[in-house]
Design an enzyme around this catalytic site. Structure first.
Site, PDB file in Angstrom:
ATOM      1  N   THR A 176      68.464  45.938  15.382  1.00  0.00           N
ATOM      2  CA  THR A 176      67.300  45.396  16.080  1.00  0.00           C
ATOM      3  C   THR A 176      67.687  44.165  16.884  1.00  0.00           C
ATOM      4  O   THR A 176      67.421  44.078  18.089  1.00  0.00           O
ATOM      5  CB  THR A 176      66.191  45.032  15.062  1.00  0.00           C
ATOM      6  OG1 THR A 176      65.943  46.173  14.235  1.00  0.00           O
ATOM      7  CG2 THR A 176      64.921  44.596  15.750  1.00  0.00           C
ATOM      8  N   ASP A 196      69.422  43.279   8.860  1.00  0.00           N
ATOM      9  CA  ASP A 196      69.991  44.250   7.924  1.00  0.00           C
ATOM     10  C   ASP A 196      71.216  44.885   8.586  1.00  0.00           C
ATOM     11  O   ASP A 196      72.318  44.343   8.523  1.00  0.00           O
ATOM     12  CB  ASP A 196      68.894  45.262   7.565  1.00  0.00           C
ATOM     13  CG  ASP A 196      69.294  46.236   6.470  1.00  0.00           C
ATOM     14  OD1 ASP A 196      70.448  46.200   6.017  1.00  0.00           O
ATOM     15  OD2 ASP A 196      68.451  47.053   6.070  1.00  0.00           O
ATOM     16  N   LYS A 234      71.406  40.008   5.553  1.00  0.00           N
ATOM     17  CA  LYS A 234      72.211  40.839   4.635  1.00  0.00           C
ATOM     18  C   LYS A 234      73.592  40.982   5.251  1.00  0.00           C
ATOM     19  O   LYS A 234      73.888  41.970   5.930  1.00  0.00           O
ATOM     20  CB  LYS A 234      71.556  42.212   4.460  1.00  0.00           C
ATOM     21  CG  LYS A 234      70.187  42.164   3.774  1.00  0.00           C
ATOM     22  CD  LYS A 234      69.630  43.575   3.580  1.00  0.00           C
ATOM     23  CE  LYS A 234      68.269  43.576   2.916  1.00  0.00           C
ATOM     24  NZ  LYS A 234      67.634  44.910   2.893  1.00  0.00           N
TER      25      LYS A 234
END
Ligand code: IMP
Ligand code: MG
Length: 184
Positions: A117, A113, A141
């Site tokens: 992370t 996203d 994304k």
């Protein structure tokens, strides 16, 4: 495509907006990713590292489509602060005991996203001197982050919707759905 009654049976009556990727579409994509990874690593030791919990179904399907020797291990990451990964602070809760040095590492993520992370984990894993390091994400994304060259294997360029199923959760629900749905 499952009927809406079948979907509601699995969700306990909670509706999803739409099914974005059905089982057959996911299976075909995982097959293609497996072939891509097989040919990307003609030699050397390959370690497929699944980021839990979101990658558990994807990783199980993916490794069976990689036709070369490999090892499997897992990482569990947790984010500080508000408990969202977008805080950018990531800590390893489970650290693989497997030696990473000298191996080709493919880190398997359910979805990228903001990219925080994956970015943090790449930094941590690089310190272990792998032969190479790449990320395989089922969903990306791409509008949500700057280009990330490490994210080498991508299944689908995902819409900026909240997706659930095939490992992806909303508050720990929906991971078991065999398809990927837009929750809102
Ligand atoms: P990032 O650090 O912002 O790239 O967020 C990645 C993590 O957020 C993923 O591993 C998922 O756990 C979660 N996530 C991001 N988008 C979604 C979504 O659409 N559905 C479910 N989880 C998501
Ligand atoms: Mg999650």
């Amino acid at each position: 495509m499952p009927t809406s009654a079948e979907v509601l049976r699995r969700t306990g009556g909670r509706t999803v907006k739409s099914i974005v990727y059905d089982e057959a579409t996911i299976a075909a994509k995982v097959n293609a990713l497996g072939a891509e990874i097989t040919s990307a690593y003609p030699d050397g030791e390959l370690l497929v590292l699944g980021l839990l919990k979101g990658s558990f179904i994807f990783l199980g399907d993916l490794v069976r489509k990689i036709e070369r020797p490999l090892q499997v291990d897992f990482l569990v990451a947790s984010s500080y602060g508000a408990g969202t990964s977008s805080s950018g602070l990531v800590r390893l809760v489970y650290d693989p005991e497997t030696v990473l040095e000298g191996k080709h590492i493919v880190l398997v993520e359910d979805i990228v996203d903001s990219g925080n992370t994956v970015r943090k984990l790449i930094g941590m894993l690089r310190e272990r001197d792998p032969a190479s390091l790449a990320v395989c994400a089922l969903l990306d994304k791409i509008e949500m982050h700057a280009p990330m060259p490490e994210v080498r294997f991508v299944g689908f360029q995902a819409p900026t919707a909240f997706l659930v199923g095939y490992g992806l959760d909303h508050a720990e629900d929906f991971r078991h759905l065999p398809f990927i749905a837009d929750l809102m």
